[in-house]
Scaffold this motif. Sequence first.
Motif, PDB file in Angstrom:
ATOM      1  N   UNK A  42       0.861  -1.179   0.000  1.00 27.33           N
ATOM      2  CA  UNK A  42       0.000   0.000   0.000  1.00 27.33           C
ATOM      3  C   UNK A  42       0.899   1.230   0.000  1.00 27.33           C
ATOM      4  N   UNK A  43       0.383   2.306  -0.515  1.00 24.58           N
ATOM      5  CA  UNK A  43       1.158   3.540  -0.478  1.00 24.58           C
ATOM      6  C   UNK A  43       0.642   4.419   0.666  1.00 24.58           C
ATOM      7  N   UNK A  44       1.139   4.159   1.841  1.00 26.82           N
ATOM      8  CA  UNK A  44       0.755   4.918   3.034  1.00 26.82           C
ATOM      9  C   UNK A  44       1.733   6.048   3.331  1.00 26.82           C
ATOM     10  N   UNK A  45       2.739   6.213   2.461  1.00 34.56           N
ATOM     11  CA  UNK A  45       3.784   7.205   2.706  1.00 34.56           C
ATOM     12  C   UNK A  45       3.228   8.625   2.819  1.00 34.56           C
ATOM     13  N   UNK A  46       2.299   9.048   1.955  1.00 32.67           N
ATOM     14  CA  UNK A  46       1.785  10.418   2.114  1.00 32.67           C
ATOM     15  C   UNK A  46       1.096  10.650   3.463  1.00 32.67           C
ATOM     16  N   UNK A  47       0.376   9.667   3.930  1.00 32.90           N
ATOM     17  CA  UNK A  47      -0.317   9.811   5.218  1.00 32.90           C
ATOM     18  C   UNK A  47       0.697   9.800   6.363  1.00 32.90           C
ATOM     19  N   UNK A  48       1.554   8.773   6.388  1.00 30.70           N
ATOM     20  CA  UNK A  48       2.556   8.668   7.452  1.00 30.70           C
ATOM     21  C   UNK A  48       3.525   9.841   7.404  1.00 30.70           C
ATOM     22  N   UNK A  49       3.874  10.269   6.200  1.00 30.52           N
ATOM     23  CA  UNK A  49       4.787  11.405   6.052  1.00 30.52           C
ATOM     24  C   UNK A  49       4.178  12.701   6.559  1.00 30.52           C
TER      25      UNK A  49
END
Length: 128
Positions: A42-49
């Motif tokens: 999953x691409x959770x990087x924008x949220x976690x970032x």
Amino acid sequence: MTTREKSKIVSPRALFRSFAVAEMFTWAGLITALVFRAFDVANLVPIAGGIHGFVFLSYCATTIFVWVNQRWPLRLGLTGLLLAIVPFATVPFEIVADRKGLLTGDWRLAPGGEVPHGFIEHVQAWVG
């Protein structure tokens, strides 16, 4: 200020500790999101970032406020700020600072406290 009113104010120690721990957890979340992205989970990087960025900036602001309040030397304050860049380093820094008594006491520039000197102390007194 009464004892009851003082009990409602978060101490420098508690505020610094909470943001140091939060910064550590958001680092873990960001690293986990990066690992998931590498495996196409999953691409959770924008949220976690975004969460980590907010907590990182909050930790930096808190570090500056505690640095000014506790009258830390320049090298100690800069160390606290720079360790936010290193994953998981804020908690060990907080533990060492606490053990050395560098986080004790109340907000000295709070209403009824010391008179602020200089621009940064005036800003802190205004915010506090």
